[in-house]
Design an enzyme around this catalytic site. Structure first.
Site, PDB file in Angstrom:
ATOM      1  N   LYS A  34      13.019  -2.543   6.669  1.00 31.79           N
ATOM      2  CA  LYS A  34      13.749  -3.576   5.925  1.00 31.79           C
ATOM      3  C   LYS A  34      12.873  -4.812   5.746  1.00 31.79           C
ATOM      4  O   LYS A  34      11.865  -4.973   6.442  1.00 31.79           O
ATOM      5  CB  LYS A  34      15.028  -3.928   6.680  1.00 31.79           C
ATOM      6  CG  LYS A  34      14.772  -4.525   8.051  1.00 31.79           C
ATOM      7  CD  LYS A  34      16.025  -4.614   8.895  1.00 31.79           C
ATOM      8  CE  LYS A  34      15.684  -5.129  10.281  1.00 31.79           C
ATOM      9  NZ  LYS A  34      16.818  -5.031  11.204  1.00 31.79           N
ATOM     10  N   ARG A 126      28.476  -7.549  14.833  1.00 33.64           N
ATOM     11  CA  ARG A 126      28.012  -7.705  13.448  1.00 33.64           C
ATOM     12  C   ARG A 126      28.657  -6.679  12.518  1.00 33.64           C
ATOM     13  O   ARG A 126      29.010  -6.985  11.393  1.00 33.64           O
ATOM     14  CB  ARG A 126      26.485  -7.594  13.416  1.00 33.64           C
ATOM     15  CG  ARG A 126      25.852  -7.854  12.077  1.00 33.64           C
ATOM     16  CD  ARG A 126      24.349  -8.030  12.171  1.00 33.64           C
ATOM     17  NE  ARG A 126      23.643  -6.805  12.527  1.00 33.64           N
ATOM     18  CZ  ARG A 126      22.313  -6.685  12.564  1.00 33.64           C
ATOM     19  NH1 ARG A 126      21.555  -7.742  12.279  1.00 33.64           N
ATOM     20  NH2 ARG A 126      21.737  -5.560  12.903  1.00 33.64           N
ATOM     21  N   TYR A 251       1.544 -36.014   6.591  1.00 30.29           N
ATOM     22  CA  TYR A 251       2.760 -36.788   6.327  1.00 30.29           C
ATOM     23  C   TYR A 251       3.327 -37.400   7.608  1.00 30.29           C
ATOM     24  O   TYR A 251       3.366 -36.764   8.656  1.00 30.29           O
ATOM     25  CB  TYR A 251       3.825 -35.883   5.710  1.00 30.29           C
ATOM     26  CG  TYR A 251       3.500 -35.432   4.311  1.00 30.29           C
ATOM     27  CD1 TYR A 251       3.411 -36.364   3.273  1.00 30.29           C
ATOM     28  CD2 TYR A 251       3.284 -34.096   4.027  1.00 30.29           C
ATOM     29  CE1 TYR A 251       3.107 -35.957   1.978  1.00 30.29           C
ATOM     30  CE2 TYR A 251       2.992 -33.672   2.736  1.00 30.29           C
ATOM     31  CZ  TYR A 251       2.904 -34.613   1.720  1.00 30.29           C
ATOM     32  OH  TYR A 251       2.614 -34.204   0.442  1.00 30.29           O
ATOM     33  N   MET A 300       3.060 -28.358   2.306  1.00 31.01           N
ATOM     34  CA  MET A 300       3.514 -27.203   1.520  1.00 31.01           C
ATOM     35  C   MET A 300       2.395 -26.188   1.292  1.00 31.01           C
ATOM     36  O   MET A 300       2.598 -24.980   1.429  1.00 31.01           O
ATOM     37  CB  MET A 300       4.081 -27.671   0.181  1.00 31.01           C
ATOM     38  CG  MET A 300       4.764 -26.551  -0.594  1.00 31.01           C
ATOM     39  SD  MET A 300       5.346 -27.050  -2.218  1.00 31.01           S
ATOM     40  CE  MET A 300       6.665 -28.173  -1.796  1.00 31.01           C
TER      41      MET A 300
HETATM   42  C1  LIG Z   1      16.294  -4.424  12.410  1.00 32.39           C
HETATM   43  C2  LIG Z   1      16.997  -3.380  13.105  1.00 32.39           C
HETATM   44  C3  LIG Z   1      16.317  -2.527  14.004  1.00 32.39           C
HETATM   45  C4  LIG Z   1      14.880  -2.739  14.403  1.00 32.39           C
HETATM   46  O1  LIG Z   1      14.824  -3.749  15.384  1.00 32.39           O
HETATM   47  P1  LIG Z   1      13.443  -4.170  16.117  1.00 32.39           P
HETATM   48  O2  LIG Z   1      13.885  -5.077  17.189  1.00 32.39           O
HETATM   49  O3  LIG Z   1      12.622  -4.851  15.081  1.00 32.39           O
HETATM   50  O4  LIG Z   1      12.832  -2.917  16.604  1.00 32.39           O
HETATM   51  C5  LIG Z   1      17.017  -1.472  14.539  1.00 32.39           C
HETATM   52  N1  LIG Z   1      18.329  -1.279  14.253  1.00 32.39           N
HETATM   53  C6  LIG Z   1      19.012  -2.092  13.426  1.00 32.39           C
HETATM   54  C7  LIG Z   1      20.449  -1.825  13.157  1.00 32.39           C
HETATM   55  C8  LIG Z   1      18.386  -3.177  12.844  1.00 32.39           C
HETATM   56  O5  LIG Z   1      19.076  -3.992  12.045  1.00 32.39           O
END
Ligand SMILES: *Cc1c(COP(=O)(O)O)cnc(C)c1O
Length: 362
Positions: A34, A126, A251, A300
């Site tokens: 992802k 979640r 800055y 930036m």
């Molecule tokens: C992102 C994610 C993972 C991977 O997690 P890591 O800590 O990066 O290994 C596994 N399962 C779900 C549901 C996730 O959202």
């Protein structure tokens, strides 16, 4: 190039080998890719893992389409599917996680077969159904003509910091499995921290979902030595100037030179994803294999670093390493995360499209 990320695909595959050794024989791997493969470039990472993993984990149907063009295997949507996205599930390679009966009914009504895993909320809060709801939802899904129940999963919110809670979650999922028909399919719980610390507690798991460790970073640091960071972030000096003592830098004038200082300007800033939060927090970069302090605030498009103590006066165009190895020194993404008060995941996924991704095979 001004600022780029080198992606070492051979290191990626060696990290996959670490996952394989950690989980032992007889279990499969879902590579979590992802967020543009944690900022490493989704198409290249999926291509490099093609044929080496049984499935890929993505956040949305757009990412699923990119993976589908690069590699065989199932593509698991790690988050809930929007009503507006449901038509994309017509692809027979996509697999969804189901949390509620309403979701299941909507998917069943699409009129084509949908592959599903039952998601159980053992404490993440979640998505998923509560453990006590899992049996009824599992039976309902199994009875729906267009849904194929192919797995059961949960997710660990604290596997990198709370062993008692994580073991409680594992026991919770084991209890759920006992109430479901044995044909419920794949069982998966573990992110990277789960893989590195809790495989012995879950002999019933048939699949794991590594993300961060594939990219060569350990969630706790305890196993960092077994992993190889895949991404190196580099930029170039644009200017080198001598400033007198008592001169403000960047800055807000939050840094003032306390001696005549050779200040180099680097062509990277927070618009590239080098976090502004590292400002005045002890951040360093590598030049000539040595650590040089970042001075004042990150801007930036540019940062300033103190190069006074380098053996050779650097020149505009010289390469600077912000994450990665140079000479005998190394800066991990987790170190930048510590300076920024955040986590490695956010540093990697925060690199913007202005940073060119350059792949090499090791
Ligand atoms: C992102 C994610 C993972 C991977 O997690 P890591 O800590 O990066 O290994 C596994 N399962 C779900 C549901 C996730 O959202």
């Amino acid at each position: 190039m001004r600022t780029w990320a080198e992606i070492d695909l051979a290191a990626l595959r060696r990290n996959l080998g670490v996952v394989r050794r950690a989980i032992g024989p007889g279990r499969e791997i879902m590579a979590v890719v992802k967020a543009d493969a944690y900022g490493h470039g989704l198409a290249n990472v999926a291509g490099a893992l093609s044929g080496l993993v049984s499935s890929f984990g993505v956040a949305n149907p757009g990412e699923a389409r990119v993976v589908a063009g690069q590699a065989p295997g199932d593509i698991f949507l790690l988050g809930p599917v929007l009503p507006q996205e449901r038509d994309s599930l017509a692809s027979p390679r996509l697999v969804v996680a189901i949390s509620t009966l309403a979701e299941a009914e909507a998917l069943n009504a699409l009129g084509f077969p949908v592959r599903a895993h039952l998601c159980v909320d053992t404490g993440m809060g979640r998505m998923g159904c509560l453990p006590e709801e899992a049996r009824a939802l599992g039976l309902a899904v199994s009875a729906m003509p267009n849904l194929r129940l192919e797995g059961v999963c949960t997710h660990f919110p604290s596997a990198d910091e709370d062993a008692g809670f994580t073991r409680h979650q594992i026991a919770g999922l084991r209890g759920v499995l006992e109430g479901l028909p044995p044909a419920a399919g794949a069982v998966h719980l573990s992110n990277s921290a789960g893989i590195l610390e809790y495989m012995e507690d879950q002999p019933f798991a048939s699949l794991v979902r590594p993300g961060l460790m594939l990219y060569g970073l350990c969630p706790t640091g305890a196993h960092q030595g077994e992993l190889e960071p895949v991404l190196s972030l580099r930029s170039r000096l644009t200017l080198v100037r001598l400033l007198p003592a008592g001169h403000g830098v960047s800055y807000g004038g939050t840094h003032v030179t306390n001696r005549p200082t050779l200040v180099a300007t680097v062509g990277i800033g927070y618009a590239d994803g080098y976090p502004r939060q590292v400002s005045n927090r002890g951040a360093q970069v590598l030049l000539q294999g040595r650590r040089c302090p970042v001075l004042g605030r990150v801007t930036m498009d540019q940062i300033m670093v103190d190069v006074s103590d380098l053996p050779v006066r650097p020149e505009p165009g010289d390469v600077v390493t912000l994450i990665g190895r140079e000479g005998g020194e190394r800066i991990l993404a987790s170190e930048v995360a510590d300076w920024a008060g955040t986590i490695s995941w956010e540093i990697l996924t925060g690199l913007t499209s202005r940073v060119a991704r350059v792949c090499r095979e090791g």
